[in-house]
Design a protein around this motif. Structure first.
Motif, PDB file in Angstrom:
ATOM      1  N   HIS A  75       0.928  -1.362  -0.021  1.00 18.33           N
ATOM      2  CA  HIS A  75       0.170   0.042  -0.136  1.00 18.33           C
ATOM      3  C   HIS A  75       0.745   1.403  -0.195  1.00 18.33           C
ATOM      4  CE1 HIS A  75       0.604  -1.534   4.073  1.00 18.33           C
ATOM      5  NE2 HIS A  75       0.814  -0.387   4.383  1.00 18.33           N
ATOM      6  N   GLU A  76       2.017   1.362  -0.102  1.00 17.88           N
ATOM      7  CA  GLU A  76       3.110   2.467  -0.066  1.00 17.88           C
ATOM      8  C   GLU A  76       2.738   2.942  -1.473  1.00 17.88           C
ATOM      9  OE1 GLU A  76       5.963  -0.090   2.431  1.00 17.88           O
ATOM     10  OE2 GLU A  76       4.273  -0.680   1.037  1.00 17.88           O
ATOM     11  N   ASP A  77       1.960   3.867  -1.880  1.00 19.19           N
ATOM     12  CA  ASP A  77       1.697   4.442  -3.128  1.00 19.19           C
ATOM     13  C   ASP A  77       2.903   5.273  -3.234  1.00 19.19           C
ATOM     14  OD1 ASP A  77      -1.073   3.523  -3.344  1.00 19.19           O
ATOM     15  OD2 ASP A  77      -1.865   5.274  -2.665  1.00 19.19           O
ATOM     16  N   GLY A  78       3.318   5.235  -4.524  1.00 21.30           N
ATOM     17  CA  GLY A  78       4.528   5.922  -4.856  1.00 21.30           C
ATOM     18  C   GLY A  78       5.913   5.342  -4.871  1.00 21.30           C
ATOM     19  N   PHE A  79       6.011   4.144  -4.451  1.00 17.47           N
ATOM     20  CA  PHE A  79       7.097   3.216  -4.106  1.00 17.47           C
ATOM     21  C   PHE A  79       7.087   2.284  -5.461  1.00 17.47           C
ATOM     22  CE2 PHE A  79       7.847   3.886   0.613  1.00 17.47           C
ATOM     23  CZ  PHE A  79       8.918   4.852   0.525  1.00 17.47           C
ATOM     24  N   GLY A  80       6.131   1.908  -6.118  1.00 11.86           N
ATOM     25  CA  GLY A  80       6.176   1.137  -6.988  1.00 11.86           C
ATOM     26  C   GLY A  80       6.295  -0.438  -6.932  1.00 11.86           C
ATOM     27  N   ILE A  81       5.694  -0.856  -5.512  1.00  9.01           N
ATOM     28  CA  ILE A  81       6.274  -2.283  -5.225  1.00  9.01           C
ATOM     29  C   ILE A  81       4.943  -3.131  -5.844  1.00  9.01           C
ATOM     30  CG2 ILE A  81       6.451  -3.946  -3.339  1.00  9.01           C
ATOM     31  CD1 ILE A  81       6.941  -1.683  -1.388  1.00  9.01           C
ATOM     32  N   GLY A 118       7.329   8.469  -1.062  1.00  8.18           N
ATOM     33  CA  GLY A 118       7.665   8.026  -2.506  1.00  8.18           C
ATOM     34  C   GLY A 118       6.733   8.708  -3.263  1.00  8.18           C
ATOM     35  N   ILE A 119       7.240   9.232  -4.761  1.00  3.60           N
ATOM     36  CA  ILE A 119       6.144   9.707  -5.396  1.00  3.60           C
ATOM     37  C   ILE A 119       6.695   9.225  -6.950  1.00  3.60           C
ATOM     38  CG2 ILE A 119       7.652  11.956  -5.568  1.00  3.60           C
ATOM     39  CD1 ILE A 119       4.646  13.412  -6.006  1.00  3.60           C
ATOM     40  N   ALA A 120       5.573   8.845  -7.528  1.00  7.37           N
ATOM     41  CA  ALA A 120       5.721   8.257  -9.022  1.00  7.37           C
ATOM     42  C   ALA A 120       5.232   8.880 -10.150  1.00  7.37           C
ATOM     43  CB  ALA A 120       5.424   6.756  -9.110  1.00  7.37           C
ATOM     44  N   LEU A 121       5.735   9.037 -11.303  1.00 12.25           N
ATOM     45  CA  LEU A 121       5.182   9.750 -12.466  1.00 12.25           C
ATOM     46  C   LEU A 121       5.018   8.585 -13.397  1.00 12.25           C
ATOM     47  CD1 LEU A 121       4.148  12.189 -13.930  1.00 12.25           C
ATOM     48  CD2 LEU A 121       6.326  12.974 -14.539  1.00 12.25           C
ATOM     49  N   ARG A 122       3.948   7.956 -13.863  1.00  7.67           N
ATOM     50  CA  ARG A 122       3.965   7.380 -14.780  1.00  7.67           C
ATOM     51  C   ARG A 122       3.720   7.729 -16.045  1.00  7.67           C
ATOM     52  NH1 ARG A 122       0.322   5.931 -10.799  1.00  7.67           N
ATOM     53  NH2 ARG A 122       0.935   4.307  -9.330  1.00  7.67           N
ATOM     54  N   ALA A 123       4.631   7.024 -16.862  1.00  9.78           N
ATOM     55  CA  ALA A 123       4.579   7.474 -18.493  1.00  9.78           C
ATOM     56  C   ALA A 123       3.069   7.599 -19.138  1.00  9.78           C
ATOM     57  CB  ALA A 123       5.489   6.602 -19.497  1.00  9.78           C
ATOM     58  N   SER A 124       2.712   8.307 -20.095  1.00 17.17           N
ATOM     59  CA  SER A 124       1.173   8.408 -20.572  1.00 17.17           C
ATOM     60  C   SER A 124       1.148   6.879 -21.178  1.00 17.17           C
ATOM     61  CB  SER A 124       1.127   9.525 -21.382  1.00 17.17           C
ATOM     62  OG  SER A 124       0.944  10.699 -20.699  1.00 17.17           O
ATOM     63  N   GLU A 125       2.196   6.232 -21.550  1.00 20.26           N
ATOM     64  CA  GLU A 125       1.708   4.991 -22.656  1.00 20.26           C
ATOM     65  C   GLU A 125       1.517   3.910 -21.571  1.00 20.26           C
ATOM     66  OE1 GLU A 125       6.187   5.968 -22.614  1.00 20.26           O
ATOM     67  OE2 GLU A 125       4.373   7.010 -23.062  1.00 20.26           O
ATOM     68  N   ASP A 126       1.911   3.902 -20.307  1.00 22.61           N
ATOM     69  CA  ASP A 126       1.745   2.847 -19.035  1.00 22.61           C
ATOM     70  C   ASP A 126       0.272   2.647 -18.927  1.00 22.61           C
ATOM     71  OD1 ASP A 126       1.837   1.204 -16.733  1.00 22.61           O
ATOM     72  OD2 ASP A 126       3.506   2.383 -15.945  1.00 22.61           O
ATOM     73  N   GLU A 127       0.082   1.152 -19.161  1.00 19.37           N
ATOM     74  CA  GLU A 127      -1.668   0.991 -19.036  1.00 19.37           C
ATOM     75  C   GLU A 127      -2.093   1.389 -17.666  1.00 19.37           C
ATOM     76  OE1 GLU A 127       0.542  -2.636 -17.268  1.00 19.37           O
ATOM     77  OE2 GLU A 127       0.888  -1.462 -19.380  1.00 19.37           O
ATOM     78  N   ARG A 128      -1.134   1.380 -16.471  1.00 19.09           N
ATOM     79  CA  ARG A 128      -1.796   1.545 -15.365  1.00 19.09           C
ATOM     80  C   ARG A 128      -2.213   2.771 -15.080  1.00 19.09           C
ATOM     81  NH1 ARG A 128       3.596   0.232 -11.956  1.00 19.09           N
ATOM     82  NH2 ARG A 128       4.287   1.373 -13.793  1.00 19.09           N
ATOM     83  N   VAL A 129      -1.916   3.897 -16.220  1.00 21.32           N
ATOM     84  CA  VAL A 129      -2.484   5.298 -15.997  1.00 21.32           C
ATOM     85  C   VAL A 129      -3.858   5.343 -15.793  1.00 21.32           C
ATOM     86  CG1 VAL A 129      -2.755   7.587 -17.063  1.00 21.32           C
ATOM     87  CG2 VAL A 129      -0.453   6.384 -16.906  1.00 21.32           C
ATOM     88  N   HIS A 130      -4.661   4.652 -16.502  1.00 26.59           N
ATOM     89  CA  HIS A 130      -6.128   4.553 -16.348  1.00 26.59           C
ATOM     90  C   HIS A 130      -6.858   3.924 -15.220  1.00 26.59           C
ATOM     91  CE1 HIS A 130      -6.265   6.129 -20.580  1.00 26.59           C
ATOM     92  NE2 HIS A 130      -5.212   5.131 -20.667  1.00 26.59           N
ATOM     93  N   ARG A 131      -5.889   3.076 -14.394  1.00 23.71           N
ATOM     94  CA  ARG A 131      -6.579   2.697 -13.328  1.00 23.71           C
ATOM     95  C   ARG A 131      -5.944   3.551 -11.891  1.00 23.71           C
ATOM     96  NH1 ARG A 131      -4.348  -2.716 -14.778  1.00 23.71           N
ATOM     97  NH2 ARG A 131      -2.978  -2.232 -13.353  1.00 23.71           N
ATOM     98  N   PHE A 132      -4.748   3.816 -12.159  1.00 22.75           N
ATOM     99  CA  PHE A 132      -3.861   4.397 -11.118  1.00 22.75           C
ATOM    100  C   PHE A 132      -3.621   5.801 -11.329  1.00 22.75           C
ATOM    101  CE2 PHE A 132      -2.735   0.024 -10.904  1.00 22.75           C
ATOM    102  CZ  PHE A 132      -3.520  -0.374  -9.864  1.00 22.75           C
TER     103      PHE A 132
END
Length: 166
Positions: free
Chosen positions: A27-33, A71-85
């Protein structure tokens, strides 16, 4: 003073302290685990850091005085997780909350997203997460929808970067 640092294997000890404070789980959003990541051993941690360093997107740890606060993450626009997270995911360890850590980090990463031309920047948070709602709205996030994701009510926000004329 806060700073954003790229994940590094030599920070295993201070990162582990933050991870233990959160308790077990992913559950640590931003860590990408991911569910299959071993972050509890030096070898597993080293492998995980190497994997997240290869993207897609970028991830930073929020550090103050050598202590990992979140932690903080910036997902690339082409990453399919963008539409969920969303493009951005972040989390701050419980002992560091309420100090403006997430607000500061989000501002830094939004400037980076702006330089990449990401528009709008999508962000999601739980409907009952008052701290995250306030953080997003401080940066001009506009609520697009409240959705049901399983048993959770999730807010979907869009943040329009303040693009500067070239």
């Amino acid at each position: 003073m806060f700073e954003l640092v790229k994940p590094r294997a030599e920070l295993f000890g201070v990162w582990s302290e933050a991870h233990r404070e959160w308790g077990p789980g992913l559950h640590e959003d931003g860590f990408g685990i991911g569910a299959d990541d071993d972050v509890n051993t030096v070898e597993g941690f080293r492998d995980w850091v190497a994997r997240i360093d290869q993207g897609p997107g970028e991830l930073w740890w929020i550090v103050e005085d050598g202590r990992v606060l979140g932690g903080i993450a910036l997902r690339a626009s082409e990453d399919e997780r963008v539409h969920r997270f969303g493009h951005i995911g972040y989390g701050v360890r419980p002992s560091a909350r309420g100090r403006g850590v997430a607000t500061w980090a989000l501002g830094e990463v939004l400037r980076h997203a702006e330089s990449l031309g990401t528009d709008p920047v999508l962000a999601f948070c739980l409907d009952d997460n008052a701290g995250s709602i306030a953080t997003l709205e401080r940066h001009g996030a506009k609520l697009e929808a409240i959705e049901q994701h399983g048993t959770a009510r999730v807010r979907r926000y869009a943040i329009r970067p303040r693009f500067r004329p070239r």
